[in-house]
Design a protein around this motif. Structure first.
Motif, mmCIF file in Angstrom:
data_model
loop_
_atom_site.group_PDB
_atom_site.id
_atom_site.type_symbol
_atom_site.label_atom_id
_atom_site.label_comp_id
_atom_site.label_asym_id
_atom_site.label_seq_id
_atom_site.Cartn_x
_atom_site.Cartn_y
_atom_site.Cartn_z
ATOM 1 N N GLU A 257 0.828 -1.212 0.000
ATOM 2 C CA GLU A 257 0.000 0.000 0.000
ATOM 3 C C GLU A 257 0.862 1.261 0.000
ATOM 4 N N SER A 258 1.875 1.315 0.866
ATOM 5 C CA SER A 258 2.720 2.514 0.928
ATOM 6 C C SER A 258 3.500 2.703 -0.371
ATOM 7 N N LYS B 93 1.148 4.054 -3.125
ATOM 8 C CA LYS B 93 0.804 5.467 -2.901
ATOM 9 C C LYS B 93 1.958 6.373 -3.335
ATOM 10 N N THR C 89 -8.257 -6.505 -0.963
ATOM 11 C CA THR C 89 -7.306 -5.548 -0.387
ATOM 12 C C THR C 89 -6.568 -4.801 -1.486
ATOM 13 N N VAL D 240 -6.708 -0.631 -2.676
ATOM 14 C CA VAL D 240 -5.525 0.221 -2.807
ATOM 15 C C VAL D 240 -5.450 0.837 -4.203
ATOM 16 N N THR E 61 -5.810 4.914 -5.616
ATOM 17 C CA THR E 61 -4.624 5.533 -6.215
ATOM 18 C C THR E 61 -4.795 5.625 -7.731
#
Length: 454
Positions: free
Chosen positions: A130-131, A134, A230, A234, A238
């Motif tokens: 996820e990070s 992003k 999931t 995400v 984005t």
């Protein structure tokens, strides 16, 4: 390690080797493919982005493959390399804090430009997925188009161009693509050339990004240990926010046999490279599979048609073949590498072997070798997450994923008949339609350079 030896006069041993190899490949890869088919979850987000999700829990990693339609075809005339440059700018860290955060994710990222697509691949630990996404979206959606950044990347592209010409295989591919596709985008390097890079301005990069880095022009394939829901959440938060835009569309260049069918390049090297290239028809599911069959049969290693020049006659330290596949067509390339002092003899025997291959019909053993080698290759792609993500995205972009997933891949491959393979072989393996290229050590200090069409 198992050592394999083939002797000139032992035809029976060679035949047994091929038969044994075929049975082994059939057992190994057929077993895997009988349980595997291209049936990932495919969806289209509200902005037109196509998302392919495939769960693989065997390691806590995630592979992301982003395909942007257009590739070299989308580069404006006289500005070859623009697509690759924009892709690099879109992933360029804006500051040291960004770079530090990205490094914490443990992610690895790569960029490539092909005839029909720009390709971005990323691998990371699933816990940082996820990070990482992003961060990537931040630069991908809002790159900084400044003169300084553009000029820095231009210098990098000049270095890539030099490395491409220094590598003997890349140089051969470029020369052969240029021969068959002339100055069309298919015939140019994804890195462009010095004049085209010089022509690129900041406004060109900004306009290209605005037109092609949009949802409707992107396919994203993800293979991960994470749950599909999931991942979808995400991506929707984005890349699902990219403007919709329009998908790339264009006529595909077709190959043309050049007047000059023999090309000789000089290069400071202790060895020589001899190659022959045949044009391939436009891609379809059938042609994709048959081209891979042909690649394995002719130059796929021990037991292939070209192999005796190395194993029995000792005229080469490497022989093989490779495919350059593009939607409008492509090339089937057969090559031989030998020491400089063996060049003359190797050239004669290479050309004689090619004529022998052209004259002789294919048989059921050839069909099985092609089929099982392709099976094994697919199995290898499925094993590595990033390779599987790439394969699924490219199949989707080439519009052959539905054909190959109609039944299991095993069933599809088994439908290929000897008659189909023989017809394809006859269509492609025609020496009258081929181009012969050699890269050999110079006889003088005069260097031979490639032309760089606009």
């Amino acid at each position: 390690m198992i050592k394999l030896s083939l002797y000139r006069d032992d035809k029976r041993l060679r035949s047994q080797f091929i038969f044994g190899l075929t049975l082994f490949l059939f057992w190994l890869s057929g077993m895997a493919l009988s349980q595997t088919s291209l049936q990932p979850s495919v969806m289209t987000l509200s902005n037109g982005l196509q998302l392919i999700l495939d769960q693989n829990p065997h390691s806590q990693t995630t592979a992301v493959f982003i395909l942007i339609k257009g590739g070299r075809l989308a580069d404006p005339p006289g500005k070859a390399g623009l697509g690759y440059l924009v892709a690099r700018l879109s992933l360029d860290p804006p500051d040291t804090d960004f770079l530090r955060e990205f490094m914490k994710s443990g992610a690895e990222i790569r960029v490539a430009s092909r005839g029909d697509f720009l390709l971005v691949s990323l691998e990371c630990l699933s816990g940082h997925f996820e990070s990482a996404m992003k961060l990537i979206y931040r630069t991908f959606s809002r790159p900084i188009f400044s003169g300084l950044r553009l000029n820095n990347l231009k210098e990098a592209l000049k270095n890539y161009q030099k490395k491409e010409l220094d590598d003997i295989d890349s140089r051969a591919d470029l020369a052969l693509l240029e021969a068959f596709f002339s100055s069309s985008p298919y015939g140019l390097s994804g890195y462009g050339h010095q004049l085209s890079i010089k022509n690129i301005k900041v406004e060109d990069a900004s306009s290209y990004h605005q037109k092609y880095f949009v949802g409707a022009n992107i396919i994203m394939s993800i293979v991960s240990s994470l749950e599909p829901d999931t991942i979808k959440t995400v991506i929707e938060s984005t890349f699902g926010r990219l403007p919709r835009g329009e998908g790339f569309s264009s006529e595909f260049p077709s190959s043309k046999l050049p007047e000059k069918k023999e090309i000789k390049l000089k290069k400071e090297t202790p060895s020589s490279l001899l190659t022959v290239a045949f044009p391939l028809p436009p891609l379809s599911a059938r042609n994709y599979v048959l081209a891979n069959f042909l690649d394995a049969i002719v130059g796929g290693g021990p037991g292939s048609k070209i192999w005796p020049l190395r194993s029995e006659e000792g005229l080469a330290y490497e022989v093989g073949s490779r495919l350059i596949l593009m939607r409008g067509g492509g090339l089937f390339i057969i090559y031989l590498k030998t020491l400089a002092e063996k060049t003359a003899e190797a050239r004669v025997r290479f050309q004689e072997k090619l004529k022998e291959i052209e004259r002789n019909d294919l048989n059921e053993d050839d069909l099985e070798i092609g089929r099982n080698s392709f099976r094994l290759w697919l199995y290898q792609q499925f094993e590595a997450k990033i390779k599987k993500a790439e394969l699924q995205a490219i199949f989707r972009a080439l519009e052959i994923d539905h054909d190959l997933a109609e039944n299991s891949l095993e069933a599809y491959l088994n439908k290929i008949s000897l008659n189909e393979l023989a017809q394809f072989f006859e269509e492609v393996f025609d020496l009258e339609k081929s181009v012969f290229l050699e890269i050999i050590p110079p006889e003088s200090d005069l260097a031979v350079e490639r032309n760089q069409p606009g």
